[in-house]
Structure formats: C-alpha cells, structure tokens
Design a protein around this motif. Structure first.
Motif, PDB file in Angstrom:
ATOM      1  N   THR A 211       0.833  -1.196   0.000  1.00  0.00           N
ATOM      2  CA  THR A 211       0.000   0.000   0.000  1.00  0.00           C
ATOM      3  C   THR A 211       0.869   1.248   0.000  1.00  0.00           C
ATOM      4  N   MET A 212       0.543   2.151  -0.908  1.00  0.00           N
ATOM      5  CA  MET A 212       1.205   3.449  -0.952  1.00  0.00           C
ATOM      6  C   MET A 212       0.133   4.525  -0.945  1.00  0.00           C
ATOM      7  N   PHE A 213       0.490   5.688  -0.468  1.00  0.00           N
ATOM      8  CA  PHE A 213      -0.456   6.779  -0.356  1.00  0.00           C
ATOM      9  C   PHE A 213       0.095   8.004  -1.073  1.00  0.00           C
ATOM     10  N   TRP A 214      -0.816   8.800  -1.612  1.00  0.00           N
ATOM     11  CA  TRP A 214      -0.432  10.072  -2.230  1.00  0.00           C
ATOM     12  C   TRP A 214      -1.127  11.214  -1.504  1.00  0.00           C
ATOM     13  N   TYR A 215      -0.315  12.212  -1.151  1.00  0.00           N
ATOM     14  CA  TYR A 215      -0.814  13.388  -0.444  1.00  0.00           C
ATOM     15  C   TYR A 215      -0.429  14.636  -1.235  1.00  0.00           C
ATOM     16  N   ARG A 216      -1.168  15.707  -1.001  1.00  0.00           N
ATOM     17  CA  ARG A 216      -0.722  17.005  -1.480  1.00  0.00           C
ATOM     18  C   ARG A 216      -0.728  17.955  -0.295  1.00  0.00           C
ATOM     19  N   GLN A 217       0.165  18.912  -0.379  1.00  0.00           N
ATOM     20  CA  GLN A 217       0.337  19.833   0.733  1.00  0.00           C
ATOM     21  C   GLN A 217       0.534  21.238   0.189  1.00  0.00           C
ATOM     22  N   PHE A 218      -0.321  22.158   0.629  1.00  0.00           N
ATOM     23  CA  PHE A 218      -0.165  23.563   0.272  1.00  0.00           C
ATOM     24  C   PHE A 218       0.703  24.243   1.319  1.00  0.00           C
ATOM     25  N   PRO A 219       1.297  25.392   0.972  1.00  0.00           N
ATOM     26  CA  PRO A 219       2.231  26.062   1.882  1.00  0.00           C
ATOM     27  C   PRO A 219       1.642  26.264   3.271  1.00  0.00           C
ATOM     28  N   LYS A 220       2.430  25.897   4.259  1.00  0.00           N
ATOM     29  CA  LYS A 220       2.095  26.079   5.672  1.00  0.00           C
ATOM     30  C   LYS A 220       0.809  25.347   6.061  1.00  0.00           C
ATOM     31  N   GLN A 221       0.460  24.319   5.323  1.00  0.00           N
ATOM     32  CA  GLN A 221      -0.711  23.518   5.666  1.00  0.00           C
ATOM     33  C   GLN A 221      -0.303  22.059   5.857  1.00  0.00           C
ATOM     34  N   SER A 222      -1.251  21.294   6.344  1.00  0.00           N
ATOM     35  CA  SER A 222      -0.974  19.887   6.619  1.00  0.00           C
ATOM     36  C   SER A 222      -1.109  19.059   5.336  1.00  0.00           C
TER      37      SER A 222
ATOM     38  N   ILE B  45       3.420  14.490  -1.973  1.00  0.00           N
ATOM     39  CA  ILE B  45       4.209  13.588  -1.142  1.00  0.00           C
ATOM     40  C   ILE B  45       3.589  12.199  -1.181  1.00  0.00           C
ATOM     41  N   CYS B  46       4.447  11.192  -1.316  1.00  0.00           N
ATOM     42  CA  CYS B  46       3.947   9.826  -1.249  1.00  0.00           C
ATOM     43  C   CYS B  46       4.451   9.173   0.035  1.00  0.00           C
ATOM     44  N   SER B  47       3.776   8.128   0.435  1.00  0.00           N
ATOM     45  CA  SER B  47       4.259   7.319   1.546  1.00  0.00           C
ATOM     46  C   SER B  47       4.038   5.854   1.202  1.00  0.00           C
ATOM     47  N   ALA B  48       4.836   5.011   1.819  1.00  0.00           N
ATOM     48  CA  ALA B  48       4.719   3.571   1.621  1.00  0.00           C
ATOM     49  C   ALA B  48       4.539   2.919   2.979  1.00  0.00           C
ATOM     50  N   ALA B  49       3.613   1.975   3.028  1.00  0.00           N
ATOM     51  CA  ALA B  49       3.309   1.329   4.302  1.00  0.00           C
ATOM     52  C   ALA B  49       3.972  -0.040   4.396  1.00  0.00           C
TER      53      ALA B  49
ATOM     54  N   MET C 249      -2.882  16.494   2.923  1.00  0.00           N
ATOM     55  CA  MET C 249      -4.230  16.065   2.589  1.00  0.00           C
ATOM     56  C   MET C 249      -4.123  14.789   1.755  1.00  0.00           C
ATOM     57  N   LEU C 250      -4.723  13.718   2.236  1.00  0.00           N
ATOM     58  CA  LEU C 250      -4.673  12.455   1.519  1.00  0.00           C
ATOM     59  C   LEU C 250      -5.472  12.561   0.225  1.00  0.00           C
ATOM     60  N   MET C 251      -4.846  12.176  -0.883  1.00  0.00           N
ATOM     61  CA  MET C 251      -5.527  12.193  -2.171  1.00  0.00           C
ATOM     62  C   MET C 251      -6.075  10.805  -2.503  1.00  0.00           C
ATOM     63  N   ALA C 252      -5.226   9.796  -2.335  1.00  0.00           N
ATOM     64  CA  ALA C 252      -5.647   8.460  -2.746  1.00  0.00           C
ATOM     65  C   ALA C 252      -4.772   7.407  -2.100  1.00  0.00           C
ATOM     66  N   THR C 253      -5.333   6.218  -2.020  1.00  0.00           N
ATOM     67  CA  THR C 253      -4.621   5.038  -1.531  1.00  0.00           C
ATOM     68  C   THR C 253      -4.357   4.132  -2.718  1.00  0.00           C
ATOM     69  N   SER C 254      -3.111   3.739  -2.861  1.00  0.00           N
ATOM     70  CA  SER C 254      -2.701   2.945  -4.007  1.00  0.00           C
ATOM     71  C   SER C 254      -2.337   1.538  -3.550  1.00  0.00           C
ATOM     72  N   ASN C 255      -3.027   0.558  -4.076  1.00  0.00           N
ATOM     73  CA  ASN C 255      -2.763  -0.842  -3.731  1.00  0.00           C
ATOM     74  C   ASN C 255      -2.184  -1.573  -4.922  1.00  0.00           C
ATOM     75  N   GLU C 256      -1.134  -2.310  -4.688  1.00  0.00           N
ATOM     76  CA  GLU C 256      -0.458  -3.035  -5.767  1.00  0.00           C
ATOM     77  C   GLU C 256      -1.410  -3.996  -6.456  1.00  0.00           C
ATOM     78  N   GLY C 257      -1.495  -3.875  -7.756  1.00  0.00           N
ATOM     79  CA  GLY C 257      -2.303  -4.785  -8.554  1.00  0.00           C
ATOM     80  C   GLY C 257      -3.785  -4.486  -8.581  1.00  0.00           C
ATOM     81  N   SER C 258      -4.213  -3.394  -7.986  1.00  0.00           N
ATOM     82  CA  SER C 258      -5.642  -3.064  -8.030  1.00  0.00           C
ATOM     83  C   SER C 258      -5.819  -1.565  -8.221  1.00  0.00           C
ATOM     84  N   LYS C 259      -7.055  -1.154  -8.414  1.00  0.00           N
ATOM     85  CA  LYS C 259      -7.323   0.257  -8.643  1.00  0.00           C
ATOM     86  C   LYS C 259      -7.125   1.065  -7.360  1.00  0.00           C
ATOM     87  N   ALA C 260      -6.724   2.298  -7.557  1.00  0.00           N
ATOM     88  CA  ALA C 260      -6.537   3.178  -6.406  1.00  0.00           C
ATOM     89  C   ALA C 260      -7.877   3.615  -5.837  1.00  0.00           C
TER      90      ALA C 260
END
Lengths: 114, 111
Positions: free
Chosen positions: A32-43, A93-97, A45-56
């Motif tokens: 599982t990987m995640f994609w976030y976006r972040q505006f200046p001086k803000q936290s 920003i992405c993250s990997a779990a 925000m999760l955009m989507a969850t990406s799972n290997e071999g399946s749709k996000a």
C-alpha cells in the motif's frame, strides 16, 4: 531501513500538459502506498490510496481522471497529473506502508504549473 | 473521517524554553504518530504511540498518548534552533493503514 524516494524532486510544466511523479520504496516491499498534497504552511491532505495490482481508492473531491495512479509493483507507484493547471501547483508527497502499517514518507515533489 | 485538532497552530519561543503541542480528537485511534517536517522535505517519523497512557521519550522530546487513545501531546524541553519545523500528529484507525493528519504546529526556536 525504510527509505522512500520520489522523482522528480521538482518539476515545472506548462498548463495543459501532463506530468508523472514516481514513488519508490527502496529497501522494502509496500503493498500500500499513499499520495498526499500539501499547500504552503498547511498539513498533508490524503488524495488516494494505491494498492499493488488493483485500482486506487480516491478521497472525496479528488478527480480520479485527473490524478491517475498506477501501482505496478510492490516498490513503485506513480501519480500522473493530467492536463495540469496552475491550481494543481503544490507539494506532492507519497508514503509507503510496511506490514506493521507504519507509513514512511518520500521527500516530496514540488510541482509548478505555469 | 476522523478529525485531529492540533494546537497551537504557531509557536515561537526562545532557545532554552520548553514547549508543548497538543493533538486532540473525539475519535479513538489504534495508534498515533508524530512527525517533523522541514520546508521542502517530506515528514520524518519521530514516534509511534500505541497504548493508552503510554509515554515515550526521545532525548529532549516527550510524547504522551491519552488513556482513552483520543489525544496526545509532544513536549520539548530546552528547545534548540534545530527543533524548528512543522510538527504533525497523525492517527491511524484500526481497519486500514490510512492516517488522519492534524493541521500541524509550526515551531520556531529563536537563538
């Protein structure tokens, strides 16, 4: 270790073009990987969850046809911003779990759409 | 959506002073994580707390998880300029890997 890389670190593109951002887990496999976006001086925000071999899975308000996610392997997920506009300019920003559910973040990609 | 409220939003202190950042929610989390982020970089994990009432120390940083697992605090003793950054708390639910982030606290430590 738990190292996550992103490429490119910075990108400038013209309005109407598409840009692809890669996220790689370098020393572990991430189902599982995640994609976030972040505006200046803000936290993050999760955009989507990406799972290997399946749709996000996209969060409410995120256009799946505009932000295309492909998780082709256990170490690579890509985010393509299609027909980019200036309002898409942001820090992505992405993250990997790991199996223990801890998320490890990449260094981020600064997208500027002119 | 589980919401995390973080306070204060901004904190500016003199080197050597102490500071505390709070993270509160009406929801219960299976775990709570604290991150520090510097401009232009991704968040770096500082600590994960899992058990209600848990206290973890990382050098001058002390993290506490509330007994009910709904709130947490980060205390920095004798802050240094190197502690400057955006501090983010994030809670994880029990059913998936998704994290809910607080709004962040921008800490500035003046020399």
């Amino acid at each position: 270790g738990a190292v996550v890389s992103q490429h490119p670190s910075r990108v400038i593109c013209k309005s109407g073009t598409s840009v692809k951002i890669e996220c790689r887990s370098l020393d572990f496999q991430a189902t599982t990987m995640f994609w976030y976006r972040q505006f200046p001086k803000q936290s993050l925000m999760l955009m989507a969850t990406s799972n290997e071999g399946s749709k996000a899975t996209y969060e409410q308000g995120v256009e799946k046809d505009k932000f295309l996610i492909n998780h082709a392997s256990l170490t690579l997920s890509t985010l393509t911003v299609t027909s980019a506009h200036p309002e898409d300019s942001s820090f992505y920003i992405c993250s990997a779990a790991k199996r223990d559910s801890r998320q490890y973040f990449g260094p981020g990609t600064r997208l500027t759409v002119t | 959506t589980q919401l995390l409220e973080q306070s204060p939003q901004f904190l500016s202190i003199q080197e050597g002073e102490n500071l505390t950042v709070y993270c509160n929610s009406s929801s219960v989390f299976s775990s709570l994580q604290w991150y520090r982020q510097e401009p232009g970089e991704g968040p770096v994990l500082l600590v994960t707390v899992v058990t209600g009432g848990e206290v973890k120390k990382l050098k001058r940083l002390t993290f506490q998880f509330g007994d009910a697992r709904k709130d947490s605090s980060l205390h920095i003793t004798a802050a240094q300029p190197g502690d400057t950054g955006l501090y983010l708390c994030a809670g994880a639910g029990s059913n998936d890997y998704k994290l809910s982030f607080g709004a962040g606290t921008t800490v500035t430590v003046r020399a």
